[in-house]
Design an enzyme around this catalytic site. Structure first.
Site, short mmCIF file in Angstrom:
data_model
loop_
_atom_site.label_atom_id
_atom_site.label_comp_id
_atom_site.label_asym_id
_atom_site.label_seq_id
_atom_site.Cartn_x
_atom_site.Cartn_y
_atom_site.Cartn_z
N ARG A 17 0.84 -1.20 0.00
CA ARG A 17 0.00 0.00 0.00
C ARG A 17 0.88 1.25 0.00
O ARG A 17 1.09 1.87 -1.02
CB ARG A 17 -0.93 -0.01 1.22
CG ARG A 17 -2.13 0.96 1.09
CD ARG A 17 -1.81 2.41 1.41
NE ARG A 17 -1.40 2.62 2.80
CZ ARG A 17 -1.00 3.80 3.27
NH1 ARG A 17 -0.94 4.87 2.48
NH2 ARG A 17 -0.63 3.93 4.53
N ASP A 18 1.47 1.58 1.12
CA ASP A 18 2.31 2.78 1.18
C ASP A 18 3.56 2.62 0.31
O ASP A 18 4.01 3.57 -0.33
CB ASP A 18 2.71 3.05 2.63
CG ASP A 18 2.76 4.53 2.95
OD1 ASP A 18 2.44 5.34 2.07
OD2 ASP A 18 3.10 4.88 4.09
N TYR A 145 -5.75 5.84 11.67
CA TYR A 145 -4.56 6.65 11.45
C TYR A 145 -4.83 8.09 11.87
O TYR A 145 -5.87 8.66 11.49
CB TYR A 145 -4.20 6.69 9.97
CG TYR A 145 -3.33 5.59 9.44
CD1 TYR A 145 -2.00 5.46 9.83
CD2 TYR A 145 -3.83 4.71 8.47
CE1 TYR A 145 -1.20 4.46 9.29
CE2 TYR A 145 -3.04 3.71 7.93
CZ TYR A 145 -1.71 3.60 8.35
OH TYR A 145 -0.92 2.62 7.82
N GLU A 147 -3.40 11.02 10.68
CA GLU A 147 -2.49 11.56 9.67
C GLU A 147 -1.87 12.88 10.13
O GLU A 147 -2.54 13.73 10.70
CB GLU A 147 -3.25 11.78 8.35
CG GLU A 147 -2.34 12.19 7.21
CD GLU A 147 -3.12 12.53 5.94
OE1 GLU A 147 -2.48 12.59 4.87
OE2 GLU A 147 -4.34 12.73 6.02
N THR A 180 4.01 11.42 9.16
CA THR A 180 3.63 11.44 7.76
C THR A 180 4.67 12.07 6.85
O THR A 180 4.91 11.60 5.74
CB THR A 180 2.29 12.17 7.59
OG1 THR A 180 1.31 11.55 8.44
CG2 THR A 180 1.79 12.15 6.16
N HIS A 208 4.09 4.79 12.71
CA HIS A 208 4.26 4.67 11.26
C HIS A 208 5.33 5.69 10.80
O HIS A 208 5.01 6.85 10.57
CB HIS A 208 2.91 4.95 10.59
CG HIS A 208 2.92 4.87 9.09
ND1 HIS A 208 2.44 3.79 8.40
CD2 HIS A 208 3.34 5.76 8.14
CE1 HIS A 208 2.55 4.01 7.09
NE2 HIS A 208 3.09 5.20 6.91
N HIS A 210 8.27 7.58 8.45
CA HIS A 210 8.78 7.84 7.10
C HIS A 210 10.25 8.24 7.20
O HIS A 210 10.75 8.59 8.28
CB HIS A 210 7.95 8.91 6.40
CG HIS A 210 6.67 8.36 5.82
ND1 HIS A 210 6.52 8.11 4.48
CD2 HIS A 210 5.52 7.98 6.41
CE1 HIS A 210 5.31 7.62 4.27
NE2 HIS A 210 4.67 7.53 5.43
#
Length: 514
Positions: A17-18, A145, A147, A180, A208, A210
């Site tokens: 997905r990501d 989530y 975000e 994010t 999560h 990045h």
């Protein structure tokens, strides 16, 4: 996590997905199915986020393929999709493909809520409630989530806590905290995530990360130390912009530096990395930790000497831990120990004087920026000491004819053990035609046929159409009952001939090992 007792963290892999948001990356339904099978049954990640709701008809087909398999394997509960605050649309899409859990994308910062949605926090909360209630009515679990959480907790913490408080009145299984834009550093991650976890000690939080600053793995470790119960990652760090935290680095780093257990089979991390690299077409740097082709290769002679005398340069990242092997590079920095380790791998014995002469030649080639691999040694030895027995298989003649919109034709003549044989074959391209002809002869000569697993062609930066081409081909061969991967190289101004040189080297290498 702040206590010393060992805990188990969940890993949610979001490669499909990501990770697929990486530029120029798209997987076929069959490729997605293959990757999901490896991740769940071999690597053994806890959960898979495989797509976003309402993306495309092709994506719907891919998810259905995965869920059809998951039903047979009784793994449907491991699959999740990204969904949106749209009351029924995402939930209906999830139901149509058989997914039982969605990850609802809500706004985790006041700025995103008011400027992107142009809604008040209360209005956004009402829309979230309507979507979650609809999911519950349809027996679909919801994770949420937040975000832009990293910016939200720094600039609008009251909003973040308002939203979490509201979510806890609803049937929500997990709350997921994304960095994010990859703007956290490890100290901020620990500080802000600790504050949230301590405020809601009974809640299951995921983190999560990045990788925009290259801190994705470090931030994942900080979040684990702060007490989250799950970490998100992607194979090879695939993802938008600079990507996500790489699965292998996250698992190994947190496991080695914190009192944490994962359900991951580390020996399969390399396999899934290879498949994702192959399917995505995105090659990784050779020096990438854990998975990179060079990370278990010692170059400096002093390091090889230390390994020989007692693993003096070893650490927890032993190659055997990941189903790989230590290698010793040969070049201008090589020492006697590098050469001896490589000769031992090939089962070649030389006198001390011969080793000295061979090492000097390797150093000279290194000064000229030429690459010498372990697999090149038999040919280098043959050139220096004039031992033609080391190259028993010879390609005498080769002609390749390629024509637009027609299959290529190869005609070859080879010699082995006093026999000279010819072969002709067609193929999808010149090299494929050559290989088809060669395989015919190898069977007649009773020589094992190597399995090609990778093929890389390079020319010098700035090279023109007449530049020398290097073809580096990786092969899977049998060695004492085990399959190993070896690489041979050929250099020629013609790409096909460079590949053919590398192939003939491999045939002779196979013969020398049998």
């Amino acid at each position: 996590m702040k206590k010393d007792k060992k805990v188990t963290l969940e890993i949610m892999d979001t490669t499909l997905r990501d990770g697929e948001q990486m530029q120029n990356v798209s997987y076929t339904p069959e490729e997605k199915l293959t990757i999901s099978k490896i991740l769940l049954t071999e690597v053994k990640v806890d959960r898979l986020e495989v797509t976003s709701a309402r993306v495309s008809a092709g994506e719907k087909e891919a998810v259905r393929k995965m869920l059809d398999w998951a039903k047979e394997a009784q793994l449907v509960d491991r699959f999740e999709i990204l969904s949106f605050v749209d009351k029924n649309q995402s939930i209906d899409w999830a139901k149509s493909v058989g997914v039982k859990r969605v990850n609802l994308l809500t706004k985790g910062s006041y700025k995103h809520c008011t400027e992107q949605l142009r809604k008040t926090p209360e209005q956004h909360a009402q829309d979230i409630q309507a979507t979650i209630n609809y999911a519950a009515e349809n027996e679909i679990e919801v994770n949420v989530y937040l975000e832009d959480f990293s910016n939200g907790i720094k600039t609008s913490p009251d909003y973040v806590y308002y939203l979490i408080d509201f979510l806890l009145t609803l049937p929500v299984k997990r709350i997921m905290l994304p960095d994010t834009l990859g703007v956290f550093n490890p100290w901020e991650t620990y500080e802000y995530v600790s504050a949230v976890v301590n405020r809601y000690p009974e809640v299951h939080f995921d983190f999560h990360p990045h990788n925009d600053y290259g801190l994705g793995t470090a931030n994942a470790m900080a979040a684990a130390k702060a007490g989250v119960r799950g970490i998100h990652a992607t194979v090879n760090g695939m993802g938008e912009r600079a990507g996500n935290a790489p699965l292998d680095e996250v698992v190994v780093t947190i496991k080695d530096f914190l009192a944490v257990h994962f359900n991951i089979n580390e020996k399969k991390l390399h396999k899934v990395s290879q498949y994702v690299e192959m399917f995505s077409g995105q090659r990784l740097a050779n020096n990438k930790p854990i998975y990179g082709k060079n990370v278990f290769t010692q170059t400096a002679g002093i390091h090889a000497d230390g390994d020989k005398k007692g693993n003096l340069y070893g650490n927890k990242l032993a190659p055997e831990r990941f189903g790989r092997k230590r290698k010793y590079a040969l070049g201008k920095l090589s020492g006697k120990a590098n050469l001896e380790m490589s000769l031992k791998e090939l089962a070649i014995e030389l006198s001390d004087e011969e080793k000295k002469i061979l090492l000097q030649k390797i150093i000279e080639l290194g000064d000229k920026k030429e690459v010498v691999t372990t697999e090149d040694l038999p040919y280098l030895i043959s050139d220096i000491f004039e031992t033609p027995a080391n190259v028993p298989f010879k390609l005498l003649h080769c002609s390749i004819n390629s024509t637009y919109e027609l299959k290529s034709i190869a005609a070859i003549q080879c010699a082995y053990q006093g026999q000279v044989l010819d072969a002709y074959a067609h193929g999808n391209g010149g090299y494929d035609a050559f290989m088809n002809a060669l395989q015919e002869l190898l069977k007649k000569f009773n020589i094992p046929v190597p399995q090609l697993v990778d093929y890389v062609v390079t020319i010098p930066p700035g090279g023109k159409t007449d530049a020398l081409v290097q073809a580096a081909i990786s092969w899977e061969v049998e060695n004492n009952g085990q399959k190993i991967t070896l690489t041979t190289r050929g250099v020629n101004s013609d790409q096909n001939m460079a590949a053919i040189e590398a192939t003939v080297k491999m045939i002779n290498l196979i013969i020398s090992r049998t």
